[in-house]
Design a protein around this motif. Sequence first.
Motif, PDB file in Angstrom:
ATOM      1  N   GLU A 120       0.831  -1.206   0.000  1.00 17.66           N
ATOM      2  CA  GLU A 120       0.000   0.000   0.000  1.00 17.66           C
ATOM      3  C   GLU A 120       0.866   1.257   0.000  1.00 17.66           C
ATOM      4  O   GLU A 120       0.601   2.211  -0.738  1.00 17.66           O
ATOM      5  N   VAL A 178     -14.104   7.236   9.201  1.00 20.72           N
ATOM      6  CA  VAL A 178     -12.790   6.899   8.641  1.00 20.72           C
ATOM      7  C   VAL A 178     -11.724   7.811   9.236  1.00 20.72           C
ATOM      8  O   VAL A 178     -10.630   7.361   9.599  1.00 20.72           O
ATOM      9  N   MET A 182      -8.417   6.722  11.237  1.00 14.80           N
ATOM     10  CA  MET A 182      -7.087   7.172  10.828  1.00 14.80           C
ATOM     11  C   MET A 182      -6.340   7.731  12.042  1.00 14.80           C
ATOM     12  O   MET A 182      -5.145   7.478  12.234  1.00 14.80           O
ATOM     13  N   SER A 187      -4.657   1.177   9.532  1.00 14.46           N
ATOM     14  CA  SER A 187      -4.345   1.161   8.104  1.00 14.46           C
ATOM     15  C   SER A 187      -5.642   1.093   7.304  1.00 14.46           C
ATOM     16  O   SER A 187      -6.721   0.837   7.865  1.00 14.46           O
ATOM     17  N   ASN A 188      -5.552   1.302   5.996  1.00 15.36           N
ATOM     18  CA  ASN A 188      -6.743   1.208   5.149  1.00 15.36           C
ATOM     19  C   ASN A 188      -7.396  -0.161   5.253  1.00 15.36           C
ATOM     20  O   ASN A 188      -8.621  -0.284   5.307  1.00 15.36           O
ATOM     21  N   ARG A 189      -6.573  -1.185   5.293  1.00 16.02           N
ATOM     22  CA  ARG A 189      -7.116  -2.543   5.392  1.00 16.02           C
ATOM     23  C   ARG A 189      -7.872  -2.738   6.702  1.00 16.02           C
ATOM     24  O   ARG A 189      -8.976  -3.287   6.716  1.00 16.02           O
ATOM     25  N   GLU A 199     -11.271  -2.288   0.878  1.00 12.59           N
ATOM     26  CA  GLU A 199     -10.112  -1.414   1.011  1.00 12.59           C
ATOM     27  C   GLU A 199     -10.145  -0.311  -0.045  1.00 12.59           C
ATOM     28  O   GLU A 199      -9.741   0.822   0.220  1.00 12.59           O
ATOM     29  N   VAL A 202     -12.324   2.388   1.201  1.00  9.21           N
ATOM     30  CA  VAL A 202     -11.615   3.155   2.223  1.00  9.21           C
ATOM     31  C   VAL A 202     -10.700   4.174   1.554  1.00  9.21           C
ATOM     32  O   VAL A 202     -10.655   5.351   1.953  1.00  9.21           O
ATOM     33  N   LYS A 203      -9.945   3.743   0.552  1.00  4.42           N
ATOM     34  CA  LYS A 203      -9.032   4.641  -0.152  1.00  4.42           C
ATOM     35  C   LYS A 203      -9.787   5.822  -0.754  1.00  4.42           C
ATOM     36  O   LYS A 203      -9.310   6.965  -0.736  1.00  4.42           O
ATOM     37  N   VAL A 206     -10.618   8.184   2.052  1.00  3.37           N
ATOM     38  CA  VAL A 206      -9.428   8.922   2.479  1.00  3.37           C
ATOM     39  C   VAL A 206      -9.119  10.043   1.488  1.00  3.37           C
ATOM     40  O   VAL A 206      -8.820  11.175   1.880  1.00  3.37           O
ATOM     41  N   ARG A 218      -2.311  11.898   5.116  1.00  8.29           N
ATOM     42  CA  ARG A 218      -3.082  11.427   6.270  1.00  8.29           C
ATOM     43  C   ARG A 218      -2.651  12.119   7.563  1.00  8.29           C
ATOM     44  O   ARG A 218      -3.483  12.473   8.402  1.00  8.29           O
TER      45      ARG A 218
END
Length: 234
Positions: A120, A178, A182, A187-189, A199, A202-203, A206, A218
């Motif tokens: 990632e 989210v 953070m 992590s994103n996972r 995931e 999530v990305k 973000v 982040r």
Amino acid sequence: MFNQEEKIIKIVIIDDHQLFREGVKRILAMENNFDIVAEGDDGALAMSLVEEHQPDVILMDINMPKVNGVEATRQLIEKYPNVKVLILSIHDDETYVTHVLKTGASGYLLKEMDADSLIEAVRVVADGGAYIHPKVTHNLINEYRRLATEATSDTEIGYREVEYCRPLHLLTRRECEVLQLMTDGKSNRSIGELLFISEKTVKNHVSNILQKMNVNDRTQAVVEAIKNGWVMVR
């Protein structure tokens, strides 16, 4: 699975421990669009490897015998301002992180990272973003919390005096969730698993958060969220 439209990401690994390099190469080899174009065992080789191979991302160990990763990164970015360096370190102390980031590095990873975090991080940095290991981010946040709590002047507001309030005027409820995770160093996972979303989703969240908050990465998002009382540090 490799998508033919995805760009091949050329990677250089510089670390003086051969076994560690081999482990990193095995992890990155799982991604079909990652290409390890060169490797070296000292920061003194960084300049020549970059000039020869023009990599998209350089994985750079922080501690090496001749030229360490911090100095090598400084030299590289002085000559190639757009070069993307991802530092690998065993140190999670915030002083190391801030020192490294001042050289212009695009990210900071702990060597205790899992395979997914490494992959990632490479993708995020190659795409022009910044990536800091969640554990390190948490330490940076705790240091900010400590300093803010100690603020005593009339012009400064201590952390404990900031009232918690979700920024629903700016972010959606899901984006607020989210952002909180953070801040928790997830992590994103991990965020995806906790919220039962993919995931990739999530990305996307973000990215939306960074854009709406007008920040670059982040860590900046988390620090701004803490300053504004939008998240809880726990």
